[in-house]
Design a protein around this motif. Structure first.
Motif, PDB file in Angstrom:
ATOM      1  N   HIS A   1    -106.838  24.692 -63.399  1.00 38.45           N
ATOM      2  CA  HIS A   1    -106.789  24.617 -61.932  1.00 38.45           C
ATOM      3  C   HIS A   1    -107.219  23.232 -61.447  1.00 38.45           C
ATOM      4  CE1 HIS A   1    -105.671  28.737 -61.728  1.00 38.45           C
ATOM      5  NE2 HIS A   1    -106.827  29.216 -62.135  1.00 38.45           N
ATOM      6  N   ARG A   2    -108.224  22.657 -62.113  1.00 33.83           N
ATOM      7  CA  ARG A   2    -108.639  21.297 -61.719  1.00 33.83           C
ATOM      8  C   ARG A   2    -107.508  20.300 -61.976  1.00 33.83           C
ATOM      9  NH1 ARG A   2    -113.839  23.121 -63.518  1.00 33.83           N
ATOM     10  NH2 ARG A   2    -113.387  22.439 -65.646  1.00 33.83           N
ATOM     11  N   ALA A   3    -106.840  20.432 -63.115  1.00 34.52           N
ATOM     12  CA  ALA A   3    -105.704  19.553 -63.414  1.00 34.52           C
ATOM     13  C   ALA A   3    -104.575  19.801 -62.414  1.00 34.52           C
ATOM     14  CB  ALA A   3    -105.227  19.774 -64.848  1.00 34.52           C
ATOM     15  N   GLY A   4    -104.455  21.036 -61.964  1.00 34.87           N
ATOM     16  CA  GLY A   4    -103.447  21.372 -60.954  1.00 34.87           C
ATOM     17  C   GLY A   4    -103.711  20.647 -59.640  1.00 34.87           C
ATOM     18  N   ALA A   5    -104.972  20.515 -59.290  1.00 32.26           N
ATOM     19  CA  ALA A   5    -105.319  19.799 -58.049  1.00 32.26           C
ATOM     20  C   ALA A   5    -104.921  18.324 -58.163  1.00 32.26           C
ATOM     21  CB  ALA A   5    -106.809  19.936 -57.750  1.00 32.26           C
ATOM     22  N   GLU A   6    -105.057  17.759 -59.360  1.00 32.39           N
ATOM     23  CA  GLU A   6    -104.618  16.366 -59.566  1.00 32.39           C
ATOM     24  C   GLU A   6    -103.105  16.248 -59.380  1.00 32.39           C
ATOM     25  OE1 GLU A   6    -106.473  13.739 -59.912  1.00 32.39           O
ATOM     26  OE2 GLU A   6    -108.224  15.038 -59.754  1.00 32.39           O
ATOM     27  N   ALA A   7    -102.387  17.243 -59.864  1.00 27.71           N
ATOM     28  CA  ALA A   7    -100.926  17.237 -59.694  1.00 27.71           C
ATOM     29  C   ALA A   7    -100.563  17.300 -58.208  1.00 27.71           C
ATOM     30  CB  ALA A   7    -100.298  18.400 -60.472  1.00 27.71           C
ATOM     31  N   VAL A   8    -101.325  18.066 -57.436  1.00 32.69           N
ATOM     32  CA  VAL A   8    -101.078  18.130 -55.990  1.00 32.69           C
ATOM     33  C   VAL A   8    -101.235  16.737 -55.383  1.00 32.69           C
ATOM     34  CG1 VAL A   8    -101.932  19.026 -53.776  1.00 32.69           C
ATOM     35  CG2 VAL A   8    -101.711  20.566 -55.744  1.00 32.69           C
ATOM     36  N   ARG A   9    -102.308  16.038 -55.760  1.00 39.62           N
ATOM     37  CA  ARG A   9    -102.522  14.674 -55.242  1.00 39.62           C
ATOM     38  C   ARG A   9    -101.317  13.787 -55.519  1.00 39.62           C
ATOM     39  NH1 ARG A   9    -107.855  15.289 -57.440  1.00 39.62           N
ATOM     40  NH2 ARG A   9    -109.147  15.833 -55.660  1.00 39.62           N
ATOM     41  N   ARG A  10    -100.844  13.826 -56.780  1.00 39.25           N
ATOM     42  CA  ARG A  10     -99.710  12.971 -57.178  1.00 39.25           C
ATOM     43  C   ARG A  10     -98.456  13.293 -56.374  1.00 39.25           C
ATOM     44  NH1 ARG A  10    -101.262  14.371 -62.538  1.00 39.25           N
ATOM     45  NH2 ARG A  10     -99.527  15.823 -62.791  1.00 39.25           N
ATOM     46  N   VAL A  11     -98.183  14.588 -56.274  1.00 38.65           N
ATOM     47  CA  VAL A  11     -96.933  15.021 -55.636  1.00 38.65           C
ATOM     48  C   VAL A  11     -96.944  14.713 -54.139  1.00 38.65           C
ATOM     49  CG1 VAL A  11     -95.612  17.096 -55.034  1.00 38.65           C
ATOM     50  CG2 VAL A  11     -96.313  16.703 -57.397  1.00 38.65           C
ATOM     51  N   VAL A  12     -98.077  14.943 -53.498  1.00 43.09           N
ATOM     52  CA  VAL A  12     -98.170  14.671 -52.054  1.00 43.09           C
ATOM     53  C   VAL A  12     -97.945  13.181 -51.794  1.00 43.09           C
ATOM     54  CG1 VAL A  12     -99.779  14.602 -50.099  1.00 43.09           C
ATOM     55  CG2 VAL A  12     -99.606  16.670 -51.523  1.00 43.09           C
ATOM     56  N   LYS A  13     -98.477  12.353 -52.668  1.00 43.31           N
ATOM     57  CA  LYS A  13     -98.366  10.910 -52.483  1.00 43.31           C
ATOM     58  C   LYS A  13     -96.916  10.436 -52.599  1.00 43.31           C
ATOM     59  CE  LYS A  13    -101.323   7.062 -53.656  1.00 43.31           C
ATOM     60  NZ  LYS A  13    -102.303   6.529 -54.583  1.00 43.31           N
ATOM     61  N   ILE A  14     -96.174  11.022 -53.527  1.00 45.08           N
ATOM     62  CA  ILE A  14     -94.825  10.549 -53.819  1.00 45.08           C
ATOM     63  C   ILE A  14     -93.761  11.243 -52.960  1.00 45.08           C
ATOM     64  CG2 ILE A  14     -94.225  12.186 -55.678  1.00 45.08           C
ATOM     65  CD1 ILE A  14     -93.831   8.412 -55.971  1.00 45.08           C
TER      66      ILE A  14
ATOM     67  N   TRP B   1     -97.549  23.500 -64.119  1.00 48.17           N
ATOM     68  CA  TRP B   1     -97.842  22.723 -62.910  1.00 48.17           C
ATOM     69  C   TRP B   1     -98.684  21.469 -63.170  1.00 48.17           C
ATOM     70  CZ3 TRP B   1     -96.077  21.212 -58.591  1.00 48.17           C
ATOM     71  CH2 TRP B   1     -96.920  20.522 -57.708  1.00 48.17           C
ATOM     72  N   PRO B   2     -99.736  21.507 -64.007  1.00 49.23           N
ATOM     73  CA  PRO B   2    -100.526  20.279 -64.190  1.00 49.23           C
ATOM     74  C   PRO B   2     -99.720  19.128 -64.797  1.00 49.23           C
ATOM     75  CG  PRO B   2    -101.772  22.176 -64.919  1.00 49.23           C
ATOM     76  CD  PRO B   2    -100.362  22.657 -64.682  1.00 49.23           C
ATOM     77  N   ASP B   3     -98.563  19.425 -65.411  1.00 46.84           N
ATOM     78  CA  ASP B   3     -97.718  18.382 -65.991  1.00 46.84           C
ATOM     79  C   ASP B   3     -96.586  17.963 -65.058  1.00 46.84           C
ATOM     80  OD1 ASP B   3     -99.128  18.196 -68.371  1.00 46.84           O
ATOM     81  OD2 ASP B   3     -97.978  19.799 -69.323  1.00 46.84           O
ATOM     82  N   PHE B   4     -96.615  18.449 -63.829  1.00 44.52           N
ATOM     83  CA  PHE B   4     -95.553  18.113 -62.874  1.00 44.52           C
ATOM     84  C   PHE B   4     -95.928  16.820 -62.156  1.00 44.52           C
ATOM     85  CE2 PHE B   4     -92.998  18.357 -59.048  1.00 44.52           C
ATOM     86  CZ  PHE B   4     -91.826  18.957 -59.470  1.00 44.52           C
ATOM     87  N   GLY B   5     -94.934  15.965 -61.927  1.00 44.32           N
ATOM     88  CA  GLY B   5     -95.237  14.710 -61.234  1.00 44.32           C
ATOM     89  C   GLY B   5     -94.003  14.101 -60.602  1.00 44.32           C
ATOM     90  N   ALA B   6     -94.090  12.802 -60.363  1.00 40.80           N
ATOM     91  CA  ALA B   6     -93.049  12.084 -59.631  1.00 40.80           C
ATOM     92  C   ALA B   6     -91.683  12.205 -60.294  1.00 40.80           C
ATOM     93  CB  ALA B   6     -93.445  10.611 -59.516  1.00 40.80           C
ATOM     94  N   VAL B   7     -91.653  12.117 -61.627  1.00 41.03           N
ATOM     95  CA  VAL B   7     -90.368  12.143 -62.340  1.00 41.03           C
ATOM     96  C   VAL B   7     -89.663  13.478 -62.104  1.00 41.03           C
ATOM     97  CG1 VAL B   7     -89.320  12.145 -64.651  1.00 41.03           C
ATOM     98  CG2 VAL B   7     -91.120  10.497 -64.086  1.00 41.03           C
ATOM     99  N   GLN B   8     -90.418  14.574 -62.196  1.00 39.05           N
ATOM    100  CA  GLN B   8     -89.825  15.902 -62.030  1.00 39.05           C
ATOM    101  C   GLN B   8     -89.404  16.133 -60.575  1.00 39.05           C
ATOM    102  OE1 GLN B   8     -92.810  15.361 -63.771  1.00 39.05           O
ATOM    103  NE2 GLN B   8     -91.594  15.334 -65.653  1.00 39.05           N
ATOM    104  N   LEU B   9     -90.219  15.676 -59.634  1.00 35.95           N
ATOM    105  CA  LEU B   9     -89.841  15.859 -58.232  1.00 35.95           C
ATOM    106  C   LEU B   9     -88.556  15.084 -57.934  1.00 35.95           C
ATOM    107  CD1 LEU B   9     -90.338  16.971 -55.412  1.00 35.95           C
ATOM    108  CD2 LEU B   9     -91.775  14.967 -54.950  1.00 35.95           C
ATOM    109  N   ALA B  10     -88.497  13.851 -58.421  1.00 35.38           N
ATOM    110  CA  ALA B  10     -87.288  13.047 -58.183  1.00 35.38           C
ATOM    111  C   ALA B  10     -86.071  13.712 -58.823  1.00 35.38           C
ATOM    112  CB  ALA B  10     -87.492  11.635 -58.733  1.00 35.38           C
ATOM    113  N   ALA B  11     -86.236  14.289 -60.017  1.00 32.32           N
ATOM    114  CA  ALA B  11     -85.110  14.949 -60.696  1.00 32.32           C
ATOM    115  C   ALA B  11     -84.637  16.165 -59.908  1.00 32.32           C
ATOM    116  CB  ALA B  11     -85.520  15.353 -62.118  1.00 32.32           C
ATOM    117  N   ALA B  12     -85.568  16.929 -59.396  1.00 33.25           N
ATOM    118  CA  ALA B  12     -85.202  18.128 -58.633  1.00 33.25           C
ATOM    119  C   ALA B  12     -84.474  17.742 -57.345  1.00 33.25           C
ATOM    120  CB  ALA B  12     -86.463  18.946 -58.319  1.00 33.25           C
ATOM    121  N   VAL B  13     -84.984  16.715 -56.658  1.00 35.86           N
ATOM    122  CA  VAL B  13     -84.357  16.278 -55.408  1.00 35.86           C
ATOM    123  C   VAL B  13     -82.969  15.695 -55.693  1.00 35.86           C
ATOM    124  CG1 VAL B  13     -84.526  14.584 -53.512  1.00 35.86           C
ATOM    125  CG2 VAL B  13     -86.531  15.942 -54.170  1.00 35.86           C
TER     126      VAL B  13
END
Ligand code: IPE
Ligand code: IPE
Ligand code: MG
Length: 205
Positions: free
Chosen positions: A25-38, A174-186
């Motif tokens: 869950h803590r790692a998940g919160a880091e993923a939220v930070r990354r995703v919100v930023k990008i 979810w903790p392994d989700f980031g900018a690359v995956q968001l860009a791929a989905a979009v």
């Protein structure tokens, strides 16, 4: 574009590493930070994140209280950064069952970010789509629904708003989700032909 995410897989991410679920869950919160930023750079103007469902109360009380503390800590530590990024933060879902200290943190974070215009960030806590429909508290239509963690279901998230959402599932936790995956989905979203019940658009035939 409104993107919604079911942030699933924190527990399995941790268990696979021999760590307690809380570490996931803590790692998940880091993923939220990354995703919100990008997210704004990917053309996302509204982002809705499923953090805690009304059915998640059935989990062991130690996990539930850990999550409630984590939400409050996230809000307190991120508010200034979010305000600086032009993010307007809103928490959706029931508040009457949340710890008082969390409700106070929510109120403060919402007030401090109220003037944000770059990204509408909604975090769903004690959220049930069925309850929201019954109460008439509906959100904007979802364009793209992303679920991490390998399951292909909605788990009572935005049932009404996803009527014509494009669905994108990934095995990635979810903790392994980031900018690359968001860009791929979009990117994939933009290649789909959204017909809304009409006929195919000519370029796609
Ligand atoms: C998603 O991760 C976060 C919440 C539901 C709070 P999970 O905790 O459901 O992780 P898994 O699905 O057990 O791996
Ligand atoms: C959905 O995940 C809820 C959140 C991500 C907050 P769950 O882990 O609770 O969903 P199920 O139990 O696999 O359907
Ligand atoms: Mg899960």
């Amino acid at each position: 574009m409104h993107v919604a995410m079911v942030m699933d897989g924190n527990g399995r991410w941790a268990t696979r590493r021999g760590l307690p679920r809380a570490a996931g869950h803590r790692a998940g919160a880091e993923a939220v930070r990354r995703v919100v930023k990008i997210a704004p750079d990917c053309g996302v103007t509204a982002l809705t994140l499923y953090a805690f469902s009304s059915d998640n109360w059935t989990r062991p009380s130690a996990e539930v209280s850990m999550l409630m503390r984590l939400f409050a800590r996230y809000l307190r530590s991120e508010t200034a950064e979010l305000a600086g990024q032009g993010v307007k933060l809103m928490i959706v879902g029931r508040r009457d069952r949340l710890p008082h200290s969390l409700v106070k943190a929510i109120d403060a974070a919402e007030q401090a970010t109220a003037s944000g215009t770059r990204l509408e960030l909604r975090i769903a806590v004690d959220y049930s789509a069925r309850a929201a429909i019954r109460a008439g508290t509906l959100l904007p239509d979802v364009d793209l629904l992303i679920r991490t963690g390998g399951e292909q279901r909605l788990s009572d998230f935005l049932l009404w708003e996803c009527a014509y959402a494009e669905l994108w599932f990934t095995e990635r936790m979810w903790p392994d989700f980031g900018a690359v995956q968001l860009a791929a989905a979009v990117h994939e979203f933009h290649s789909r032909d959204r017909r809304f019940g009409g006929l195919p658009n000519r370029e796609a035939v």
